[in-house]
Design an enzyme around this catalytic site. Sequence first.
Site, mmCIF file in Angstrom:
data_model
loop_
_atom_site.group_PDB
_atom_site.id
_atom_site.type_symbol
_atom_site.label_atom_id
_atom_site.label_comp_id
_atom_site.label_asym_id
_atom_site.label_seq_id
_atom_site.Cartn_x
_atom_site.Cartn_y
_atom_site.Cartn_z
ATOM 1 N N GLY A 87 0.866 -1.171 0.000
ATOM 2 C CA GLY A 87 0.000 0.000 0.000
ATOM 3 C C GLY A 87 0.906 1.225 0.000
ATOM 4 O O GLY A 87 1.833 1.316 0.814
ATOM 5 N N ALA A 88 0.628 2.154 -0.922
ATOM 6 C CA ALA A 88 1.583 3.243 -1.164
ATOM 7 C C ALA A 88 1.871 4.095 0.076
ATOM 8 O O ALA A 88 3.014 4.509 0.306
ATOM 9 C CB ALA A 88 1.065 4.119 -2.306
ATOM 10 N N CYS B 269 -8.880 -3.251 -4.279
ATOM 11 C CA CYS B 269 -7.605 -3.408 -3.583
ATOM 12 C C CYS B 269 -7.757 -3.030 -2.114
ATOM 13 O O CYS B 269 -8.863 -3.100 -1.562
ATOM 14 C CB CYS B 269 -6.476 -2.620 -4.257
ATOM 15 N N ASP C 230 -1.433 4.712 -6.411
ATOM 16 C CA ASP C 230 0.008 4.545 -6.196
ATOM 17 C C ASP C 230 0.788 5.694 -6.798
ATOM 18 O O ASP C 230 1.884 6.014 -6.341
ATOM 19 C CB ASP C 230 0.496 3.223 -6.797
ATOM 20 N N ASN D 149 -3.089 2.722 -10.216
ATOM 21 C CA ASN D 149 -3.489 1.982 -9.012
ATOM 22 C C ASN D 149 -3.551 0.501 -9.364
ATOM 23 O O ASN D 149 -3.299 0.101 -10.513
ATOM 24 C CB ASN D 149 -4.842 2.504 -8.504
HETATM 25 C C1 RUB Z 1 -1.849 -1.292 -3.272
HETATM 26 C C2 RUB Z 1 -2.762 -0.394 -4.040
HETATM 27 C C3 RUB Z 1 -3.454 0.672 -3.247
HETATM 28 C C4 RUB Z 1 -2.596 1.947 -3.290
HETATM 29 C C5 RUB Z 1 -3.118 3.000 -2.351
HETATM 30 O O1 RUB Z 1 -1.114 -2.152 -4.107
HETATM 31 O O2 RUB Z 1 -2.886 -0.458 -5.232
HETATM 32 O O3 RUB Z 1 -4.705 0.955 -3.811
HETATM 33 O O4 RUB Z 1 -1.270 1.645 -2.918
HETATM 34 O O5 RUB Z 1 -3.089 2.493 -1.042
HETATM 35 P P1 RUB Z 1 -0.084 -3.196 -3.455
HETATM 36 P P2 RUB Z 1 -3.006 3.466 0.224
HETATM 37 O O6 RUB Z 1 -0.871 -4.071 -2.549
HETATM 38 O O7 RUB Z 1 0.499 -3.904 -4.624
HETATM 39 O O8 RUB Z 1 0.945 -2.375 -2.696
HETATM 40 O O9 RUB Z 1 -4.201 4.369 0.157
HETATM 41 O O10 RUB Z 1 -3.044 2.528 1.395
HETATM 42 O O11 RUB Z 1 -1.728 4.223 0.142
#
Ligand code: RUB
Length: 318
Positions: A17-18, A125, A194, A204
């Site tokens: 998650g980014a 996601c 992301d 994303n």
């Molecule tokens: C995670 C993903 C999330 C974004 C945003 O992909 O696509 O939608 O990162 O997340 P992965 P957040 O699981 O491959 O990292 O809002 O938590 O930053």
Amino acid sequence: MTLEETADRIRSMEIRGAGRIARAAAKALLDHSQSGTYQDLKSYRERMMVASEMLAGVRPTAVSLPNAVNLISKPLSLVKTLHEAKSGLEERAEAFITHSEQAVAKIGEIGARHIRDGDVVMTHCNSEAALQCILTAHQQGMDIEVYATEVRPRNQGHITIKTLSDAGIKTNFIVDSAARYFMKEVDLCITGADAITVNGAVINKIGTSQIALAAKEARVNFLVAAETYKFAPRTILGERILIEERPADEVLAAAVRATLPNVTVRNPTFDVTPAEYVDLIITEHGEIPPGMAYIIIKEHLQWDMDNLCIDYPYCEEE
Ligand code: RUB
């Protein structure tokens, strides 16, 4: 946790998650700075620059990672003393983590204003920023129902449904390919990001663009919840966001692949949703139409054409 351990956990997606990735990188830089002993400014700078460079490239698509590293490490090239360098970096790392947590909360407050009592929301996601909008609306007393996708191949949807279920939110768990089938029952889509480019395209989790397309067709609003450090400054220079392609094992076991000599598994982790499919981007500084992405990059990442250096993110000042 050492710097290498953090890098490994990000690489293996134990930390994912980014936003979480960016905070983990900030914490890793903070710990790395605090754990060393330094003779002089040069040795400190070198150690931190090597660490910054290593961390920033661990997952290529989430621009939050190089942005966090850059915000924390880049000013090192400007300072004159070891004390100034070390205390400054540690303060910036702590400030980034605090800012990031506050940003998610603020986005939740703003995003919740788009959710009405009785709404059905689809998400894809596992985005803490997107989920925060739903959780905040729920805490405000809105009766909400959610459609959450499975998110093949890494099943991030399982994390999402656990959070929603724990919060007491009625949730429908669907396979990714059922998104269009259920879109007619949905009032609003919210995802995270992301990376967001200067022209407002949203990168994303793979499958996001299909959901945005189905939402557009069904005239359902598609919102993106993203902290300002998800915007990608170097897209101003025409640089493209690299889409991470992960190992085939995540999709099809090696033993099965061995029986299919003519089959190649493709496993892109993210996709690009063009700006015209995005109704609004919700940031901690307020919501913007995607066409205003440049303003966010310029005003909130403190970067514009004049100070974007080519060797980003750790280049010395000219
Ligand atoms: C995670 C993903 C999330 C974004 C945003 O992909 O696509 O939608 O990162 O997340 P992965 P957040 O699981 O491959 O990292 O809002 O938590 O930053």
